[in-house]
Design an enzyme around this catalytic site. Structure first.
Site, PDB file in Angstrom:
ATOM      1  N   LYS A 168       0.813  -1.230   0.000  1.00  0.00           N
ATOM      2  CA  LYS A 168       0.000   0.000   0.000  1.00  0.00           C
ATOM      3  C   LYS A 168       0.844   1.278   0.000  1.00  0.00           C
ATOM      4  O   LYS A 168       0.444   2.282  -0.559  1.00  0.00           O
ATOM      5  CB  LYS A 168      -0.941   0.019   1.206  1.00  0.00           C
ATOM      6  CG  LYS A 168      -2.101  -0.943   1.075  1.00  0.00           C
ATOM      7  CD  LYS A 168      -3.073  -0.756   2.221  1.00  0.00           C
ATOM      8  CE  LYS A 168      -4.228  -1.729   2.113  1.00  0.00           C
ATOM      9  NZ  LYS A 168      -5.272  -1.474   3.113  1.00  0.00           N
ATOM     10  N   ASP A 171     -10.247   2.887   1.392  1.00  0.00           N
ATOM     11  CA  ASP A 171     -10.448   2.498   2.797  1.00  0.00           C
ATOM     12  C   ASP A 171     -11.138   3.628   3.545  1.00  0.00           C
ATOM     13  O   ASP A 171     -11.944   3.392   4.448  1.00  0.00           O
ATOM     14  CB  ASP A 171      -9.099   2.195   3.469  1.00  0.00           C
ATOM     15  CG  ASP A 171      -8.555   0.837   3.051  1.00  0.00           C
ATOM     16  OD1 ASP A 171      -9.357  -0.033   2.660  1.00  0.00           O
ATOM     17  OD2 ASP A 171      -7.322   0.656   3.111  1.00  0.00           O
ATOM     18  N   TYR A 219     -11.824  -7.581  10.886  1.00  0.00           N
ATOM     19  CA  TYR A 219     -12.973  -8.346  10.385  1.00  0.00           C
ATOM     20  C   TYR A 219     -12.879  -9.837  10.670  1.00  0.00           C
ATOM     21  O   TYR A 219     -13.812 -10.591  10.400  1.00  0.00           O
ATOM     22  CB  TYR A 219     -13.227  -8.088   8.892  1.00  0.00           C
ATOM     23  CG  TYR A 219     -12.125  -8.515   7.955  1.00  0.00           C
ATOM     24  CD1 TYR A 219     -11.196  -7.593   7.507  1.00  0.00           C
ATOM     25  CD2 TYR A 219     -12.029  -9.824   7.512  1.00  0.00           C
ATOM     26  CE1 TYR A 219     -10.186  -7.969   6.650  1.00  0.00           C
ATOM     27  CE2 TYR A 219     -11.020 -10.214   6.650  1.00  0.00           C
ATOM     28  CZ  TYR A 219     -10.103  -9.278   6.229  1.00  0.00           C
ATOM     29  OH  TYR A 219      -9.095  -9.659   5.377  1.00  0.00           O
TER      30      TYR A 219
END
Ligand code: ATR
Length: 507
Positions: free
Chosen positions: A298, A334, A463
């Site tokens: 990223k 995001d 998550y």
């Protein structure tokens, strides 16, 4: 247009009966099966000849030797005897027989081959890596109507690209289209299997899915349905995800079914990328139009981009790249993914009225505490601040909290009793961004000393598990809770919009 490669189910069970059961499970999705006789129990050998008739689809017979990754430990005489037995009943026999290059056609199979009932597949297993002289490796492998099969094991993105380069340079291997089998095994070979038509491969090999499969096992249903394998053409647009590792990603299951629902001719493929320097060569070679970017790339991808949006500049993290005329543009969805369920929750309470993602002030007058000060916290703090929230950052290492707070105009505190007291003034929203609580640290709750009153919105960006200890505590206290899966889905929906220009179609 190229011929669509056929989906072959590799049957590796110990008995014919079990293999037939596996075949039944996938029958609607396959064109043919490969019986791996080297994995059968010895007692089954006598029944191999009847297999093609029982299968009811064209069948390949393969007796793979140990040196080629198989389990056949016997000598060549034993193997020949097995072939003879398999071809004794010629009526509905094997459509294909796989042999290595040096092995003569077994006498029992000769008539079937001469009469065109059985075709020989000439296989070469190259071992680890992709041979430099790949073209030579496949040329001369087979004669006449034999089908050459070259199996490589790319160990890097660069080796996958070498394999693709070879496939493109000689798409037909000097023969008609689709008259050879070519693919890479392992994680780096994964795209060569999903994109078998681009590699000019006649078959793509698949395996039954099991519960404890390592990521990257490709079963026929996933290939045919999720990856739309039979609909892929030269015009199909290509998207995907880069990361290392990446085959566990849920993103293909988010994007591909949505392409199908919209009738949008595209496919989304996971590309393991071990070296960011291969990002542009990979995108260029395959003509990729957009990619999700995940760990560890990223930040690393940013120097390779022609432009970045404000969220990428401020968070230092890019999770989406879109091809433009000038090069790739980097975006951060995001931030959008984080805000969307949060603003929806606030709106359902009547706490916000405007659409924050457009107005840039949806959280004005709202207070928030952010637990953690790492990379994930950075995106969250940016998102909250860009919508006007007042933010307190708490971190185990207070200096990191202070630095982040300084950069984004927030308050900060250590992650201890004093910090939990400070949270009393920043409690409309409490966001958990640390890795504590994430599998395998399910027992941890970094904000255990903070007591929810039930009025807070508690948000955990983890998550897995879906309900962390932190969230479960908030839920018990009566809070509105948001789990990381919602953020994951919404960041994906936003990517879908950037890829296609169309809103994500709900199932
Ligand atoms: P990410 O990109 O996922 O945010 P990171 O940049 O390594 O990963 O940041 C991890 C965050 O989780 C940090 O805020 C870290 O706190 P420190 O800065 O003190 O290391 C936090 N963290 C990790 N394990 C933790 C734990 N057991 N208790 C509290 N905070 C923890």
């Amino acid at each position: 247009m190229r011929a669509v490669p056929e989906i072959c189910l590799s049957l590796t069970g110990p008995t014919i009966r079990e293999n037939l059961a596996r075949l039944e499970r996938y029958r609607p999705y396959i064109d043919l099966v490969e019986l791996r006789a080297d994995l059968l129990e010895q007692a089954e050998f006598g029944a191999i000849g009847r297999f093609p008739e029982l299968a009811g689809v064209p069948a390949v017979l393969a007796v793979r030797k140990e040196q080629d990754g198989g389990r056949f430990g016997g000598g060549e005489d034993e193997r020949r005897a097995l072939f003879e037995a398999a071809f004794a009943a010629r009526e509905r026999g094997f459509a294909y027989l796989e042999l290595e290059e040096e092995v003569p056609v077994p006498p029992g199979a000769r008539r079937a081959v001469e009469e065109g009932m059985t075709r020989i597949i000439r296989a070469r297993y190259c071992g680890a890596g992709v041979p430099v002289d790949l073209r030579n490796a496949s040329h001369g492998l087979s004669r006449g109507t034999e089908i050459p099969k070259l199996v490589t094991a790319p160990r890097s993105t660069a080796e996958l690209l070498a394999l693709y380069g070879c496939a493109k340079a000689d798409p037909a291997d000097g023969r008609g289209p689709g008259e050879r089998i070519l693919y890479g095994t392992g994680p780096f070979g994964f795209p060569s299997r999903v994109l078998a038509s681009r590699f000019g491969s006649r078959f793509v090999y698949t395996e039954p899915a099991e519960h404890d499969d390592p990521p990257g096992v490709l079963d026929p249903e996933t290939l045919a349905v999720t990856y739309r394998f039979r609909e892929l053409t030269d015009r199909t647009r290509l998207f995907g995800i880069i990361g290392d590792p990446v085959l566990h990603s849920r993103s293909p299951a988010i994007h591909n079914p949505a392409f199908t629902r919209l009738g949008f001719d595209a496919v989304y493929v996971p590309f393991p990328l071990d070296d960011i320097a291969q990002f542009l060569p990979l995108a260029e070679a395959f003509g990729i139009e957009g990619l999700s970017v995940t760990v560890p790339h990223k930040e690393r991808v940013i120097p390779y981009l022609a432009a970045i949006d404000d969220a990428v500049a401020k968070t230092g993290a890019c999770n989406t790249v879109i091809k433009t005329e000038a090069g790739f543009r980097g975006c951060n969805t995001d931030v959008y993914g984080f805000l969307t369920p949060l603003i929806a929750a606030l709106r359902s309470r009547g706490a916000v009225t405007s659409d924050g993602s457009r107005s840039g002030g949806a959280l004005r007058g709202i207070t928030a505490s952010v637990i953690g000060a790492g990379g994930a916290a950075r995106s969250v703090v940016y998102a909250l601040r860009s919508e006007g929230a007042s933010v307190l950052i708490l971190n185990r290492t207070p200096e990191r909290a202070a630095r982040l707070a300084d950069e984004f105009g927030c308050s900060w505190a250590p992650l201890d009793e004093a910090g939990f007291t400070a949270m009393e003034r920043f409690r409309d929203i409490v966001v958990q961004t640390t890795t504590a609580g994430m599998t395998p640290y399910e027992d941890e709750d970094p904000a255990a000393g903070f007591h929810f009153t039930g009025t807070e919105i508690a948000y955990d960006i983890v998550y897995h598990p879906p309900l962390t200890r932190f969230l479960s505590r908030a839920k018990d206290a009566g809070c509105t809770v948001i789990g990381g899966l919602e953020m994951l889905l919404h960041q994906g929906y936003r990517q879908f919009y950037l890829f296609t220009g169309q809103p994500y179609p709900e199932p």
